[in-house]
Enzyme design. Sequence first.
Site, PDB file in Angstrom:
ATOM      1  N   ASP A  23      51.359   3.324  13.140  1.00 17.47           N
ATOM      2  CA  ASP A  23      51.278   4.261  12.019  1.00 17.47           C
ATOM      3  C   ASP A  23      50.634   5.545  12.520  1.00 17.47           C
ATOM      4  O   ASP A  23      49.734   5.506  13.372  1.00 17.47           O
ATOM      5  CB  ASP A  23      50.463   3.694  10.857  1.00 17.47           C
ATOM      6  CG  ASP A  23      50.505   4.625   9.648  1.00 17.47           C
ATOM      7  OD1 ASP A  23      51.571   4.716   9.011  1.00 17.47           O
ATOM      8  OD2 ASP A  23      49.481   5.282   9.348  1.00 17.47           O
ATOM      9  N   GLU A  25      49.081   9.503  11.201  1.00 19.33           N
ATOM     10  CA  GLU A  25      48.718  10.452  10.158  1.00 19.33           C
ATOM     11  C   GLU A  25      48.925  11.838  10.745  1.00 19.33           C
ATOM     12  O   GLU A  25      48.562  12.094  11.905  1.00 19.33           O
ATOM     13  CB  GLU A  25      47.276  10.255   9.699  1.00 19.33           C
ATOM     14  CG  GLU A  25      47.015   8.915   9.021  1.00 19.33           C
ATOM     15  CD  GLU A  25      47.844   8.696   7.759  1.00 19.33           C
ATOM     16  OE1 GLU A  25      48.102   9.693   7.035  1.00 19.33           O
ATOM     17  OE2 GLU A  25      48.239   7.546   7.499  1.00 19.33           O
ATOM     18  N   HIS A 182      46.271   5.485   3.833  1.00 15.22           N
ATOM     19  CA  HIS A 182      46.467   6.762   4.522  1.00 15.22           C
ATOM     20  C   HIS A 182      45.449   6.971   5.638  1.00 15.22           C
ATOM     21  O   HIS A 182      45.250   8.100   6.092  1.00 15.22           O
ATOM     22  CB  HIS A 182      46.480   7.936   3.543  1.00 15.22           C
ATOM     23  CG  HIS A 182      47.436   7.719   2.407  1.00 15.22           C
ATOM     24  ND1 HIS A 182      48.777   7.449   2.618  1.00 15.22           N
ATOM     25  CD2 HIS A 182      47.245   7.667   1.057  1.00 15.22           C
ATOM     26  CE1 HIS A 182      49.358   7.262   1.443  1.00 15.22           C
ATOM     27  NE2 HIS A 182      48.460   7.381   0.492  1.00 15.22           N
ATOM     28  N   ASP A 187      46.530   1.315   7.516  1.00 18.70           N
ATOM     29  CA  ASP A 187      47.962   1.178   7.225  1.00 18.70           C
ATOM     30  C   ASP A 187      48.689   0.383   8.309  1.00 18.70           C
ATOM     31  O   ASP A 187      49.610  -0.386   8.013  1.00 18.70           O
ATOM     32  CB  ASP A 187      48.607   2.559   7.067  1.00 18.70           C
ATOM     33  CG  ASP A 187      48.249   3.220   5.742  1.00 18.70           C
ATOM     34  OD1 ASP A 187      47.511   2.604   4.949  1.00 18.70           O
ATOM     35  OD2 ASP A 187      48.696   4.354   5.497  1.00 18.70           O
TER      36      ASP A 187
END
Length: 217
Positions: A23, A25, A182, A187
């Site tokens: 994941d 960001e 988030h 996540d």
Amino acid sequence: MTVENTALTLKKRFRGYFPVVVDVETAGFNAQTDALLEICAVTLSMDENGDLHPASTIHFHVEPFDGANLEKEALEFNGIRDPFSPLRGAVTEQEALKEIYKLIRREQKAADCSRAIMVAHNAAFDLSFVNAANERCKLKRVPFHPFATFDTATLSGLAYGQTVLAKACKTAGMEFDNREAHSALYDTEKTAELFCGIVNKWKALGGWPLIEDENEK
């Protein structure tokens, strides 16, 4: 090892691919112009019963690359108020990717798999940012397949009728804390748990191992 036991290996289950949950960001939606700010990867392992489990976790906050665009709305969404703050303990894209790839290669080799494959929720997004960072860092030896992925948004839509990560996890009977969402670390861990649950449920329902062809026996 019997034919049945051979089928219950990571290598056999995913056609030689080594699944790694990822994941990211970011500071926007454009992988070419917007900053990669956080990345996490979780490797997976298979036990003697053929059930899939999270294995190792590696996580980094990442410094924006030179000239990177920072969308205000994206920063508000992921809670990264100051991407340049020294309190983040961020490293460069190259440092983060090299360490992640070192772990992946080691565990991929131990599993006797030929290549890593990314598992992610809305995987095209995460893969696009990782691929763009690879290009910026001029990394030659990248373990991931350049375009093939396992997308848990699609898989959870099939398995649970939900495509949003939080809703899919809750429908699958998992805990999900929206206050932690988030964060790439949280996540990724939840995506790994979701993917393992879907794979293991399919096995429990009789979908795997496949009936072996007589020639393979």
